[in-house]
Design an enzyme around this catalytic site. Structure first.
Site, short mmCIF file in Angstrom:
data_model
loop_
_atom_site.label_atom_id
_atom_site.label_comp_id
_atom_site.label_asym_id
_atom_site.label_seq_id
_atom_site.Cartn_x
_atom_site.Cartn_y
_atom_site.Cartn_z
N ASP A 54 -3.01 -4.31 -41.67
CA ASP A 54 -2.25 -4.45 -40.41
C ASP A 54 -1.27 -3.30 -40.10
OD1 ASP A 54 -3.63 -6.81 -40.54
OD2 ASP A 54 -1.89 -8.12 -40.53
N LYS B 90 -8.54 -10.14 -37.73
CA LYS B 90 -8.20 -11.46 -38.32
C LYS B 90 -7.20 -12.19 -37.44
CE LYS B 90 -4.68 -9.62 -41.50
NZ LYS B 90 -3.51 -10.27 -40.93
N CYS C 212 1.44 -10.91 -44.39
CA CYS C 212 -0.02 -10.74 -44.43
C CYS C 212 -0.53 -10.14 -45.74
CB CYS C 212 -0.47 -9.89 -43.24
SG CYS C 212 -0.27 -10.81 -41.69
#
Ligand code: TIU
Length: 221
Positions: free
Chosen positions: A25, A130, A163
């Protein structure tokens, strides 16, 4: 057997081909003003510090032709994959799907949802989209790792305790040997990053190992 000096003890892997670099990310939504991280009230500038370390790992994996997988957190434009509980959480003025200065917040394909240019994937490199914090939930990641014969995962990216840690725990439960690269992951909360590093490697590597970028590069050399 390759030995990587790590905490709480050496991390070993039988072949370079079984190791993948996971970059979580590293998106404008988390690193730049006007994105999701900013909307949640965070100082997003802190996360820039890890870009050079991740770049050096990305380059080392490219040089060796080893597997690199990036993830992006984002939702379909109709938000059909965003549970109301996620959209409504928090007290920010801008919510997921709302228009912001970099396009719609945390929506796939919007300018703000892109990976930062410094870490942009090369053609052919894998990017997993995701909808959740963990990269295994509702994605093809597990199958891709199996297809490539991957057994060992090196984790980098943001944010450490959200995450990155969620994905690392998902991977650990699936039998992967996981290592978190200490100076290649960052949080909006330094104390949460430190706690994550310690809880991951506690109890004899209950979730996995930690090591520095220099230690990883030494093992790849
Ligand atoms: N808010 C926060 O710390 N993180 C996230 O929402 N997503 C990721 O960690 N990528």
């Amino acid at each position: 057997m390759v030995t990587l000096s790590a905490q709480p003890y050496d991390y070993e892997f039988p072949t370079y081909d079984g190791v993948a670099l996971i970059i979580i990310d590293m998106q404008r939504d988390f690193l730049e003003p006007g994105g999701f991280g900013d909307a949640l009230g965070n100082d997003v500038s802190r996360l820039q510090a890890v870009v050079p370390a991740i770049q050096s790992l990305q380059q080392a994996f490219r040089d060796r032709n080893l597997l690199i997988i990036q993830t992006v957190e984002g939702h379909q434009p109709d938000l059909s994959d965003c549970p109301p509980s996620k959209r409504c959480r928090g007290q920010s003025a801008l919510k997921i799907g709302d228009p912001g200065p970099m396009g719609r917040i945390l929506v796939l394909g919007e300018p703000g949802n892109a990976i930062i240019p410094a870490l942009a994937p090369q053609p052919g490199e894998i990017v997993i989209e995701k909808p959740g914090k963990g990269a295994f939930y509702a994605t093809p990641l597990g199958g891709i790792l199996q297809e490539h014969g991957i057994t060992h995962l090196l984790f980098t990216g943001v944010t450490t305790e959200v995450c990155v840690q969620t994905t690392m725990r998902e991977a650990n439960d699936r039998g992967y040997e996981c290592l978190l690269v200490e100076d290649a992951t960052e949080s909006y909360f330094p104390e949460f990053k430190q706690a994550t590093l310690e809880m991951v490697r506690a109890q004899g590597a209950i979730v996995g190992w930690t090591a520095t970028t220099a230690q990883v590069l030494a093992a790849l050399a």
